[in-house]
Design a protein around this motif. Structure first.
Motif, PDB file in Angstrom:
ATOM      1  N   VAL A  52      20.485  62.659  59.113  1.00 32.40           N
ATOM      2  CA  VAL A  52      20.665  63.786  58.213  1.00 32.40           C
ATOM      3  C   VAL A  52      20.707  65.049  59.055  1.00 32.40           C
ATOM      4  N   LEU A  53      21.736  65.855  58.836  1.00 34.59           N
ATOM      5  CA  LEU A  53      21.800  67.182  59.441  1.00 34.59           C
ATOM      6  C   LEU A  53      21.351  68.150  58.359  1.00 34.59           C
ATOM      7  N   ILE A  76      17.732  64.811  61.608  1.00 38.10           N
ATOM      8  CA  ILE A  76      16.662  63.886  61.275  1.00 38.10           C
ATOM      9  C   ILE A  76      17.261  62.493  61.366  1.00 38.10           C
ATOM     10  N   GLY A  77      16.705  61.667  62.221  1.00 38.52           N
ATOM     11  CA  GLY A  77      17.260  60.331  62.353  1.00 38.52           C
ATOM     12  C   GLY A  77      16.650  59.573  63.504  1.00 38.52           C
ATOM     13  N   PRO A  85      12.365  57.818  61.839  1.00 41.78           N
ATOM     14  CA  PRO A  85      13.202  58.987  62.129  1.00 41.78           C
ATOM     15  C   PRO A  85      12.398  60.127  62.750  1.00 41.78           C
ATOM     16  N   ALA A  86      13.050  60.870  63.617  1.00 40.21           N
ATOM     17  CA  ALA A  86      12.443  62.048  64.245  1.00 40.21           C
ATOM     18  C   ALA A  86      13.237  63.280  63.834  1.00 40.21           C
ATOM     19  N   VAL A  87      12.594  64.429  63.883  1.00 42.58           N
ATOM     20  CA  VAL A  87      13.236  65.709  63.569  1.00 42.58           C
ATOM     21  C   VAL A  87      13.458  66.446  64.877  1.00 42.58           C
ATOM     22  N   THR A 130      10.206  64.761  49.032  1.00 44.38           N
ATOM     23  CA  THR A 130      10.507  64.865  47.602  1.00 44.38           C
ATOM     24  C   THR A 130      11.912  64.432  47.217  1.00 44.38           C
ATOM     25  N   ASN A 131      12.832  64.327  48.170  1.00 38.66           N
ATOM     26  CA  ASN A 131      14.218  64.014  47.822  1.00 38.66           C
ATOM     27  C   ASN A 131      14.495  62.533  48.047  1.00 38.66           C
ATOM     28  N   THR A 132      14.662  61.800  46.960  1.00 39.71           N
ATOM     29  CA  THR A 132      14.847  60.346  47.062  1.00 39.71           C
ATOM     30  C   THR A 132      16.193  59.971  47.655  1.00 39.71           C
ATOM     31  N   VAL A 133      17.234  60.767  47.446  1.00 40.75           N
ATOM     32  CA  VAL A 133      18.548  60.461  48.018  1.00 40.75           C
ATOM     33  C   VAL A 133      18.471  60.486  49.537  1.00 40.75           C
ATOM     34  N   ILE A 134      17.811  61.501  50.093  1.00 42.50           N
ATOM     35  CA  ILE A 134      17.669  61.617  51.545  1.00 42.50           C
ATOM     36  C   ILE A 134      16.768  60.503  52.073  1.00 42.50           C
ATOM     37  N   ALA A 135      15.667  60.242  51.391  1.00 39.20           N
ATOM     38  CA  ALA A 135      14.743  59.186  51.835  1.00 39.20           C
ATOM     39  C   ALA A 135      15.447  57.830  51.867  1.00 39.20           C
ATOM     40  N   GLU A 136      16.214  57.507  50.841  1.00 39.64           N
ATOM     41  CA  GLU A 136      16.937  56.233  50.801  1.00 39.64           C
ATOM     42  C   GLU A 136      17.981  56.167  51.911  1.00 39.64           C
ATOM     43  N   HIS A 137      18.647  57.273  52.166  1.00 33.25           N
ATOM     44  CA  HIS A 137      19.652  57.308  53.235  1.00 33.25           C
ATOM     45  C   HIS A 137      18.995  57.015  54.590  1.00 33.25           C
TER      46      HIS A 137
END
Length: 144
Positions: A52-53, A76-77, A85-87, A130-137
């Motif tokens: 994720v960028l 993040i990845g 994943p690391a930031v 809090t964001n499930t779309v990002i967490a699932e990705h």
């Protein structure tokens, strides 16, 4: 002080200009104690694994003057040798065309020494938790 994400998230499909693969971009507004605080753009790519960028813009939101806006960016990845994943800081809004909304786009070095770095870290943690779309990705789930 409490961060909340406004319920009106936007999710749009795009094509990566680097690899031509499809990706999702989630755009959301974050409030701090019920006041507008920041906007974020989370681009969910499939580069070296799912990453994720994330770009976040801080500033004043009650007028059209963006002169006090500052934008941070991170990836993040997966990172070799790192569990989960690391930031990692990266140049802000690198995949976006110039726009006044972004204000000052920070380089990696500028972001690392910026007085609002802790605000950015808190926002990233909030979005990730809090964001499930990002967490699932990030977990590798396919897009529906």
């Amino acid at each position: 002080m409490t961060l909340t994400t406004a319920p009106n998230l936007q999710i749009a499909e795009h094509r990566c200009p680097d690899c031509a693969q499809p990706f999702r971009r989630i755009t959301g507004f974050v409030h701090r104690d019920d006041a507008p605080y920041a906007v974020f753009y989370a681009s969910c790519h499939h580069h070296d694994g799912n990453d994720v960028l994330l770009d976040a813009v801080f500033g004043t939101w009650d007028r059209d003057d963006h002169s006090d806006h500052v934008t941070f960016g991170c990836r993040i990845g997966p990172v070799p040798g790192q569990p989960g994943p690391a930031v990692q800081l990266m140049p802000a809004a690198a995949s976006f065309d110039p726009a006044p909304l972004f204000g000052r786009r920070l380089t990696t070095d500028e972001a690392a020494g910026h007085p609002r770095l802790d605000d950015f870290r808190e926002l990233v943690q909030h979005v990730l938790s809090t964001n499930t779309v990002i967490a699932e990705h990030l977990r590798g789930a396919p897009h529906p």
